[in-house]
Design an enzyme around this catalytic site. Sequence first.
Site, PDB file in Angstrom:
ATOM      1  N   HIS A   1      37.912  41.582  35.245  1.00 37.45           N
ATOM      2  CA  HIS A   1      36.849  41.352  34.270  1.00 37.45           C
ATOM      3  C   HIS A   1      35.519  41.319  35.017  1.00 37.45           C
ATOM      4  O   HIS A   1      35.424  40.687  36.070  1.00 37.45           O
ATOM      5  CB  HIS A   1      37.086  40.034  33.529  1.00 37.45           C
ATOM      6  CG  HIS A   1      36.099  39.801  32.433  1.00 37.45           C
ATOM      7  ND1 HIS A   1      36.155  40.471  31.236  1.00 37.45           N
ATOM      8  CD2 HIS A   1      35.016  38.989  32.366  1.00 37.45           C
ATOM      9  CE1 HIS A   1      35.148  40.073  30.476  1.00 37.45           C
ATOM     10  NE2 HIS A   1      34.435  39.182  31.132  1.00 37.45           N
TER      11      HIS A   1
ATOM     12  N   ASN B   1      37.858  52.695  39.131  1.00 42.17           N
ATOM     13  CA  ASN B   1      38.716  51.684  39.749  1.00 42.17           C
ATOM     14  C   ASN B   1      40.143  52.196  39.920  1.00 42.17           C
ATOM     15  O   ASN B   1      40.773  51.947  40.946  1.00 42.17           O
ATOM     16  CB  ASN B   1      38.720  50.377  38.931  1.00 42.17           C
ATOM     17  CG  ASN B   1      37.600  49.452  39.340  1.00 42.17           C
ATOM     18  OD1 ASN B   1      37.373  49.216  40.511  1.00 42.17           O
ATOM     19  ND2 ASN B   1      36.900  48.926  38.355  1.00 42.17           N
TER      20      ASN B   1
ATOM     21  N   LEU C   1      43.752  44.752  23.608  1.00 37.35           N
ATOM     22  CA  LEU C   1      44.567  43.575  23.853  1.00 37.35           C
ATOM     23  C   LEU C   1      46.008  44.027  24.067  1.00 37.35           C
ATOM     24  O   LEU C   1      46.533  44.829  23.300  1.00 37.35           O
ATOM     25  CB  LEU C   1      44.483  42.620  22.650  1.00 37.35           C
ATOM     26  CG  LEU C   1      45.129  41.261  22.812  1.00 37.35           C
ATOM     27  CD1 LEU C   1      44.416  40.443  23.891  1.00 37.35           C
ATOM     28  CD2 LEU C   1      45.091  40.503  21.478  1.00 37.35           C
TER      29      LEU C   1
END
EC number: 2.1.2.2
Length: 189
Positions: free
Chosen positions: A104, A14, A87
């Site tokens: 996601h 990506n 995170l």
Amino acid sequence: MKKIVIFASGSGTNAQRITEFFKNRDDAQVVQILSNKNTAKVLDRANKLKISAFSFNRTAFYDTTQVLDLIKQTQPDLIVLAGFLWLFPQNIIEAYSGKIINIHPALLPDYGGKGMYGERVHKAVVEAGEKESGITIHQVTAEYDKGAILFQAKTQLEEGETAESLAAKIHELEYEHFPSVIAEFLKKQ
């Protein structure tokens, strides 16, 4: 010219697609790729694409301002998480509030949260007997996958679908939509 910094943990397909999408545009460009794994293939891709790239460890990310300082040097207009598994720390979220987005591999709010990434997501979707899945592009907050949803695209699950075959469909949606959603988001800034 708006600047994009990409965070990635894995192979970087990506990240490469996003970098190539903006390569010959005059509105934005990828200026840096950062990874939490010094062996991640995304760093090799960045090198081949002639994009500045660095890796960092947990201490630099969570316990110091080293990663934040590195980001600030490039003065990005947008931070993009493209397969980044940690995170995000509060200091970076606060410094770039509203300017951090993530992708996601499922239709949030379902199949999100800590530990839900990659094959784990696709396996859970298939095992639950879902009829559809997709991608969600959302803003990043201090909680996994809880930020405002910016975009979703769906795909149907076929009879006999496996986690692997679903993953291939999801990757196609990512490659098709992620760069253009980034461009639209930047246009609105």
